[in-house]
Design an enzyme around this catalytic site. Structure first.
Site, PDB file in Angstrom:
ATOM      1  CG  HIS A 125      -2.202  -1.151   1.115  1.00 26.16           C
ATOM      2  ND1 HIS A 125      -2.540  -1.493   0.027  1.00 26.16           N
ATOM      3  CD2 HIS A 125      -2.752  -1.731   2.280  1.00 26.16           C
ATOM      4  CE1 HIS A 125      -3.460  -2.462   0.208  1.00 26.16           C
ATOM      5  NE2 HIS A 125      -3.662  -2.516   1.768  1.00 26.16           N
ATOM      6  CG  HIS A 201      -7.840  -0.407   1.940  1.00 22.65           C
ATOM      7  ND1 HIS A 201      -8.684  -1.081   3.127  1.00 22.65           N
ATOM      8  CD2 HIS A 201      -6.828  -1.029   1.701  1.00 22.65           C
ATOM      9  CE1 HIS A 201      -7.849  -2.136   3.253  1.00 22.65           C
ATOM     10  NE2 HIS A 201      -6.733  -2.140   2.456  1.00 22.65           N
ATOM     11  CD  GLU A 337      -8.353  -3.325  -0.631  1.00 25.43           C
ATOM     12  OE1 GLU A 337      -7.178  -3.162  -1.211  1.00 25.43           O
ATOM     13  OE2 GLU A 337      -8.571  -4.283   0.001  1.00 25.43           O
TER      14      GLU A 337
HETATM   15  C1  BGC Z   1      -4.847  -6.570   2.125  1.00 23.17           C
HETATM   16  C2  BGC Z   1      -4.805  -7.146   3.163  1.00 23.17           C
HETATM   17  C3  BGC Z   1      -4.314  -6.084   4.176  1.00 23.17           C
HETATM   18  C4  BGC Z   1      -5.275  -5.042   4.341  1.00 23.17           C
HETATM   19  C5  BGC Z   1      -4.813  -3.932   5.372  1.00 23.17           C
HETATM   20  C6  BGC Z   1      -5.768  -5.375   2.102  1.00 23.17           C
HETATM   21  O1  BGC Z   1      -5.954  -4.396   0.933  1.00 23.17           O
HETATM   22  O2  BGC Z   1      -5.028  -7.349   0.727  1.00 23.17           O
HETATM   23  O3  BGC Z   1      -3.881  -8.194   3.051  1.00 23.17           O
HETATM   24  O4  BGC Z   1      -4.245  -6.861   5.601  1.00 23.17           O
HETATM   25  O5  BGC Z   1      -5.408  -4.444   2.920  1.00 23.17           O
HETATM   26  O6  BGC Z   1      -3.707  -3.720   5.107  1.00 23.17           O
END
Ligand code: BGC
Length: 378
Positions: A125, A201, A337
């Site tokens: 991310h 998210h 997402e």
């Molecule tokens: C990911 C997860 C992660 C979550 C929070 C999601 O987009 O796929 O693996 O734990 O985000 O970070």
């Protein structure tokens, strides 16, 4: 008569004003930056709040089958909550590259780049301190005859979080007057080739944020295929049929129905990228997902221009306290997402995420709320 006209025009402008995005202070970041919160409302019952830290969706209130409104996304009542360890990317704009990059490494134009490893052994991310969810964006509210919205701008300098190029990013949230929808538009330009993959998210629970579980929600995904991963959630590069696996959501299925049967990853539940079936040429957005909560009757349809969707069933939620002291328990919310596939920058066979100077990155996703057919209050 003149007096009447004057009064009428006052009334009209007062109601137009009531519809304008309203700005309130949302507090300050630890390093003293003021954070603004904008409220977007429409005539059909939707209220959405977005803040400048991380161009983040903070609240989305939508009516249920009896007309009762509830906030359906997880979050906090102040900036401190969002800055705390408990924040697992709640509602934010995620980037410069959402999802994972294997070992935090990629090469572009013969140069190697190393990024922060914040999801051992991978990059997740967009990084640690200056990923797009943590910086404060500039907001510009706007109104037109179809509704109103807020545009967020942020310029990410060359090298920020290890990524090449100065990137000018824009994310806008638009709420039409007459429909319970939020249109999220993303744009970016760069002065050097760089990977970009932006998403939102938000963690949804259509029974209301803080409800116990999403295992009782029904989900449909417009995806016949997915990208299997290794143990660290990095795609193997294969694209595989969902048919005959617990990942088959081509027809509406309860999220909890087969979750315990998932054995092929370390995800502890759903945390998979689904390959969306091709978009019909005559449609601007492709149907990606339908989420339905029987008790409240609320539905969420997600439409997008993106080729994939990460379905994450809140497996790492840990009982943190959020808005109004509500508890966010394990699997009590779902993220859907829309995005390019994970680790695309290292996977030549996946649709490219590399933005070139002179080109514009432009994509959008529509969150369309409703009430299930037949779900009336009676
Ligand atoms: C990911 C997860 C992660 C979550 C929070 C999601 O987009 O796929 O693996 O734990 O985000 O970070």
């Amino acid at each position: 008569m003149i007096r009447m006209c004057f009064l009428l025009s006052l009334l009209v402008s007062a109601s137009a004003m009531a519809d304008e995005p309203m700005m309130t202070d949302f507090g300050k970041t630890k390093d003293g930056k003021a954070v603004e919160l904008y409220t977007l409302k429409n005539d059909t019952g939707l209220v959405a709040k977005v803040m400048t830290r991380g161009a983040t969706l903070v609240q989305i209130h939508v009516p249920d089958k009896d007309g009762k409104s509830e906030d359906v996304i997880l979050g906090w009542d102040d900036v401190a909550g969002y800055e705390s360890e408990d924040n697992q990317y709640f509602g934010c704009t995620t980037g410069r590259v959402c999802n994972r990059i294997a070992n935090g490494k990629f090469s572009l134009n013969g140069k190697d780049y190393s990024l922060a490893i914040n999801d051992d052994p991978n990059h997740l991310h967009g990084g640690v301190e200056r990923s797009l969810d943590k910086v404060v964006w500039k907001a510009r509210p706007y109104t037109n005859d179809r509704g109103h919205g807020v545009r967020f701008n942020y310029t990410s300098p060359d090298g920020e979080e290890g990524y090449p190029g100065t990137v000018k990013a824009l994310v806008s949230f638009f709420v039409p007057k007459d429909a319970n929808r939020i249109l999220i538009t993303y744009k970016a330009t760069t002065d050097a080739a760089t990977p970009i993959n932006l998403t939102n998210h938000a963690y949804f629970n259509l029974g209301g944020a803080g409800s116990e579980t999403v295992l009782d929600h029904v989900l449909q995904l417009n995806a016949d295929k997915y990208t299997p991963t290794d143990d660290t959630l990095i795609p193997t590069g294969k694209i595989v049929d969902v048919a005959g696996t617990p990942l088959d959501f081509t027809k509406q299925k309860r999220i909890g129905a087969r979750i315990e049967k998932l054995t092929d990853t370390a995800a502890l539940g759903y945390d998979h990228n689904f390959v969306l079936n091709p978009k019909p040429d005559d449609k601007e957005h492709n149907f990606a997902a339908l989420l339905r909560h029987k008790e409240s009757g609320r539905t969420l349809r997600i439409l997008t221009k993106e080729p994939g969707i990460q379905f994450y069933s809140g497996n790492f939620l840990k009982g943190q306290k959020g808005k109004d002291g509500k508890t966010y328990a394990h699997r009590s919310a779902v993220c859907l997402e829309t995005q390019h596939y994970p680790d695309s920058v290292n996977q030549k066979a996946f649709p490219s995420t590399v933005l070139q100077p002179g080109d514009e990155y432009k994509t959008s996703t529509l969150l369309q709320f409703g009430i299930a057919k037949g779900a009336t209050g009676n």
